[in-house]
Design an enzyme around this catalytic site. Sequence first.
Site, PDB file in Angstrom:
ATOM      1  N   GLY A   1       0.761  -1.171  -0.120  1.00  0.00           N
ATOM      2  CA  GLY A   1       0.013   0.069  -0.040  1.00  0.00           C
ATOM      3  C   GLY A   1       0.896   1.158   0.111  1.00  0.00           C
ATOM      4  CE  LYS A   2       0.595   3.953  -5.914  1.00  0.00           C
ATOM      5  NZ  LYS A   2       1.620   3.057  -6.179  1.00  0.00           N
TER       6      LYS A   2
ATOM      7  CG  ASN B   1       4.517   7.858 -12.857  1.00  0.00           C
ATOM      8  OD1 ASN B   1       3.580   8.570 -13.248  1.00  0.00           O
ATOM      9  ND2 ASN B   1       4.123   6.570 -12.334  1.00  0.00           N
TER      10      ASN B   1
ATOM     11  N   GLY C   1      11.803   6.880 -13.094  1.00  0.00           N
ATOM     12  CA  GLY C   1      12.686   5.424 -13.389  1.00  0.00           C
ATOM     13  C   GLY C   1      14.072   5.562 -13.342  1.00  0.00           C
TER      14      GLY C   1
ATOM     15  N   GLY D   1       9.214   3.742  -5.694  1.00  0.00           N
ATOM     16  CA  GLY D   1       8.684   5.378  -5.803  1.00  0.00           C
ATOM     17  C   GLY D   1       8.188   5.581  -4.296  1.00  0.00           C
ATOM     18  CG  ASP D   2       5.441   3.587  -2.502  1.00  0.00           C
ATOM     19  OD1 ASP D   2       4.732   4.751  -2.741  1.00  0.00           O
ATOM     20  OD2 ASP D   2       5.123   2.357  -2.417  1.00  0.00           O
TER      21      ASP D   2
ATOM     22  CB  ALA E   1      13.309   0.368  -2.923  1.00  0.00           C
TER      23      ALA E   1
HETATM   24  O1  RIB Z   1       3.633   1.593  -4.556  1.00  0.00           O
HETATM   25  C1  RIB Z   1       3.451   0.454  -4.533  1.00  0.00           C
HETATM   26  C2  RIB Z   1       2.178  -0.294  -4.053  1.00  0.00           C
HETATM   27  O2  RIB Z   1       1.132   0.003  -4.792  1.00  0.00           O
HETATM   28  C3  RIB Z   1       1.937  -1.833  -3.757  1.00  0.00           C
HETATM   29  O3  RIB Z   1       2.514  -1.878  -2.536  1.00  0.00           O
HETATM   30  C4  RIB Z   1       0.546  -1.815  -3.716  1.00  0.00           C
HETATM   31  O4  RIB Z   1       0.008  -2.090  -2.457  1.00  0.00           O
HETATM   32  C5  RIB Z   1       0.057  -0.721  -4.484  1.00  0.00           C
HETATM   33  O5  RIB Z   1      -0.621   0.208  -3.679  1.00  0.00           O
END
Ligand code: RIB
Length: 311
Positions: free
Chosen positions: A40-41, A190, A226, A255-256, A286
């Site tokens: 999850g972001k 992005n 990227g 990205g997170d 990552a």
């Molecule tokens: O940014 C990556 C995330 O996007 C994943 O972990 C997935 O859960 C989606 O939400």
Amino acid sequence: MDGRLVVVGSLNMDLSVTVPRLPRPGETVSGADVVRGPGGKGGNQAVAAARLGARVRMVGLLGDDAHGGELRAALVAEGIDDRAVGTLPDTPSGLALIVVRHDGENTITLSPGANDRLDESALRTLTAGTVAHRADTVLLQLEVPLPTVLAAARAARAAGALTVLNAAPLPAPDPLLYELLREVDVLIVNETEAAGLLGRPGGGSWTARAEQLRRLGPGTVVVTLGAAGAVAAGAGSPLTEPGFPVHAVDAVGAGDAFCAQLALALGQKRPLADAVRGACAAGAVAATRPGAQRALPTRAEVDALLARDPR
Ligand code: RIB
């Protein structure tokens, strides 16, 4: 790096399969064994920030299923304050079905579950009306309802926190989105999201497009490219960061990591160039590992990559 960060966003369980090539519509492609892990972001950015040394509070919603318990435990294990993470009865937690190509490229299908129930009233209840909670920075994404993100951004700004939006995933065109852009200090997108927000196919350099995005409201805009790094436009001259050459195996979570590092550095008033460079390093580390939260780097790992590749 210290810093206090609040993340308002999504929590998903990720089910991920690596395949030799991404399936076309109607096609079946066999892949490796399923890998299950927290994602999850919102959750990823919270965990990334905690590993990078910040004190983090998460605001979000889980379902009362087994995934919900695991997702909460993953936050707590990282030392994240989970008191503003609620659990809804008779509701599934968010779930992401992820297909990863051997070179790291991926597709994600999302079932938002409890994340979709994070409305403005739930936000008020979970945060007792104080979204920023004495944080320097509030970090937002778009995997929870847009009106809630807008309310969180307004509350964060009113409290004097730096408000950072990762506009991902980008929803269908919506006037609220443009209202939200006027309420954030820093926008991270992005290439696809940048083009979507500008409302036309890309034209001109990425730095020119970052400048165009600034006209929509945010004082600082960072466009991630990227493996090619990132560009940024802020108060000074636009800048380009070429990124770090690494062997990427899975871009999920990269990205997170980028967003968490950038938000922390800017919240600490570091120069934009340093913040973008550190963010590229965090994303690069990552990308070298599979999974979302399990792939997120520590401060020591990011510093090691920065030291190995001095510019
Ligand atoms: O940014 C990556 C995330 O996007 C994943 O972990 C997935 O859960 C989606 O939400």
